[in-house]
Design an enzyme around this catalytic site. Structure first.
Site: not given
Length: 472
Positions: A89, A155-156
Site C-alpha cells: 500500500d 502499513e500506511e
C-alpha cells in the site's frame, strides 16, 4: 545446489516492479468490501504479488482475510521461522502539482531513477525481496529455518492486515522489514496519534473572518500544501506582505481574490512524519503568516496554536510535548491534518514518534490545560509502543555482518522514528536497502528509486536472509 547471479533477474524484476507501481494502491475506505477491506487498490497490488508467485512456481502461498499475503520457502513445521515483512500500500498523492510525471505511470528518466508513487516506499524493495527469495529457491540453497515472506496492505494506516495475519498464522520472534534506508534500526520510536477538536467559529462582530483552512490528509505525512480563505483584510498590503514572507521563508504561495474573499495557498516541502525536520509544513507556515492579522476567537486560537506554538518545532521542544531519553532519543512532532470550516467542528491531527519518556495521557492533559479552547482530544487506539531490541541482539549482529560481507562497510545502526513492520517481531528490526547517503523521497512529490541500487539490494537481501536462516 547452485549459486546466485542476481544480474540474471534484473529485467524480470524491473518489468514486475513497473506493473506493481502502476497500481494505485491507496487505501479507500469508501470503496472497501469484504473482498477488498482497504479498497480496490491495495487488494489489486496484493493480487498481483500472489499472481507472480503462482506464475513462478512457489508452492506454499496464500492470503489471510484479503488483507495480507504470504510466500513460504524452507522447512515446514519450523518452530522458529524467520519473517521478512513488506507492504504494497502507498500514501495518497496530495501534491499532484509538484509531480513532473503521473504518479501511477512509472517513468525511468535519464538519471536512472524510476519515478512513481511507492517507488521509494516501498514497492522497489518489495520486488527486490521477492526476487531475492525466488533466487534462493531457484538455486536450491539449503535453509535451516523457514523463510516467511509476508506482504501487507495496510502499513500506511492501521496495520490491521498484520494483526489478522499473526492471529491466523502465528507470532514470529525473528525477522526484519526491508523498508527504507539501509540503516539497521535496532530501536523504533512509539507512535501516538491525537485528534484535537474545537468549534471553528469567529465572533459575530469580528472584522476579519476565517472561512476555511485546510491542509493534509494523512497523519504520517508532513503536508506540503495548505490553503486558507478569509475576508476582511485589505489586499493592497496583503499581497506585498505575503510575497515578502514567502521569499524570506523560501516557500511558494499564491493569492487569489473573489468577491470579498481572499484565498492564500502555500507550497512547502512534504516529507514523512518520522522526519518532520526535513520538510516545511505548509499548514504552519501559512498560519504563521496569518497570525500577524487580527483574527479573533477560535480562529485566532487555531492560527496561534499551529502557526506559533507548533511552527518550526519538529521535536516538540518549544511546545513542551516532546520528551527525550538516551535509548530512543528525541520525540518528533508532526501536524499532519488541519481543518477549519467556519461554524463546523475544527480538527487538528498531531502525530508523535516518541521516546520511552513520552506519556500519551500526560500529553493529552497538558494540551488541554494549555489550550482550553479545545473541546476534546481523541486518542488513536492503533498507536504503537516503542520497540527496542538493542545493538547486542544476535539478529542485529548477524544482519550487520551480512551487510559488511557484501559492502565491505559496517552499516549505520541506531534508532528510527519511522514504524516498520519489523517491530511486530520481538527480535525484529527495520533494515532497508536504499543507501544511506541517498535522500529519502518517500511520501513526497516525484518519489523515485535509483535503479543502480538493484544489484547491491539483491545481494544484501540474499546475504541477510541466508545469514539468519543459517545461524539463528
Amino acid at each position: 545446489m547452485g549459486t546466485i547471479n542476481v544480474a540474471t533477474y534484473h529485467d524480470a524484476w524491473l518489468s514486475d516492479l513497473t506493473e506493481l507501481l502502476k497500481i494505485p494502491s491507496v487505501r479507500e475506505d469508501a470503496l472497501a468490501s469484504t473482498q477488498a477491506p482497504y479498497g480496490p487498490g491495495p487488494k489489486a497490488a496484493l493480487d498481483f504479488m500472489m499472481s507472480i508467485a503462482e506464475r513462478d512456481g512457489f508452492e506454499k502461498i496464500g492470503t489471510v482475510g484479503n488483507r495480507a499475503g504470504y510466500i513460504y520457502i524452507g522447512p515446514e513445521n519450523d518452530p522458529e521461522p524467520i519473517g521478512i515483512i513488506v507492504h504494497v500500500d502507498v500514501v495518497p498523492v496530495n501534491d499532484i502539482d509538484q509531480w513532473q510525471t503521473e504518479p501511477f505511470t512509472p517513468v525511468v528518466k535519464a538519471d536512472n531513477h524510476i519515478y512513481a508513487r511507492g517507488a521509494d516506499d516501498m514497492k522497489s524493495a518489495v520486488m527486490l525481496t521477492y526476487y531475492a527469495i525466488k533466487a534462493i529457491q531457484d538455486a536450491h540453497l539449503p535453509l535451516k529455518h523457514q523463510i516467511r515472506f509476508i506482504i501487507g496492505t495496510d502499513e500506511e494506516s492501521e496495520w490491521a492486515d498484520m494483526h489478522q495475519y499473526f492471529a491466523e498464522e502465528g507470532e514470529l520472534k525473528y525477522g526484519f522489514s526491508p523498508d527504507g534506508a539501509a540503516d539497521l534500526s535496532y530501536g523504533e520510536k512509539g507512535i501516538s496519534q491525537l485528534d484535537l477538536y474545537f468549534d471553528a467559529t469567529n465572533p459575530e462582530n469580528a472584522t476579519i473572518q476565517l472561512i476555511n483552512f485546510k491542509s493534509g490528509s494523512a497523519t504520517n505525512v508532513l503536508p506540503g500544501f495548505a490553503e486558507a480563505t478569509f475576508s476582511g483584510i485589505p489586499t493592497n498590503s496583503l499581497q506585498e506582505n505575503f510575497e515578502q514572507y514567502c521569499q524570506t521563508e523560501n516557500i511558494t504561495g499564491e493569492l487569489r481574490q473573489k468577491d470579498n474573499q481572499t484565498t492564500l495557498t502555500v507550497q512547502g516541502v512534504a516529507t514523512h512524519a518520522a522526519r518532520p525536520e526535513t520538510g516545511k509544513n505548509a499548514a504552519t507556515y501559512l498560519a504563521n503568516f496569518m497570525t500577524q492579522y487580527d483574527f479573533e476567537g477560535n480562529a485566532a486560537n487555531f492560527l496561534q496554536f499551529i502557526g506559533q506554538k507548533l511552527h518550526k518545532d519538529p521535536y516538540g521542544e518549544q511546545s513542551g510535548y516532546g520528551k527525550a531519553e538516551p535509548k530512543l532519543g528525541k520525540t518528533s512532532q508532526n501536524i499532519g491534518i488541519t481543518d477549519f470550516i467556519v461554524n463546523k467542528a475544527g480538527h487538528i491531527n498531531l502525530n508523535f514518534r516518541h521516546s520511552l519518556a513520552f506519556d500519551e495521557a500526560d500529553t493529552v492533559s497538558k494540551i488541554l490545560s494549555d489550550e482550553p479552547w479545545l473541546t476534546k482530544i481523541v486518542r488513536d487506539p492503533a498507536g504503537v509502543v516503542p520497540h527496542y531490541v538493542g545493538k547486542d541482539n544476535q539478529l542485529v549482529k548477524l544482519l550487520a555482518d551480512a551487510y559488511e560481507s557484501v559492502t565491505g562497510k559496517v552499516p549505520n545502526q541506531g534508532v528510527n522514528g519511522g514504524a516498520s513492520f519489523g517491530r511486530l517481531m520481538s527480535s525484529g528490526v527495520g533494515f532497508g536497502v536504499i543507501p544511506t547517503d541517498e535522500p529519502s523521497t518517500a511520501h513526497g512529490a516525484n518519489e523515485s528509486f535509483n535503479l543502480a541500487n538493484y544489484e547491491s539490494g539483491m545481494n544484501l537481501l540474499v546475504a541477510e536472509i541466508l545469514a539468519l536462516s543459517d545461524n539463528l
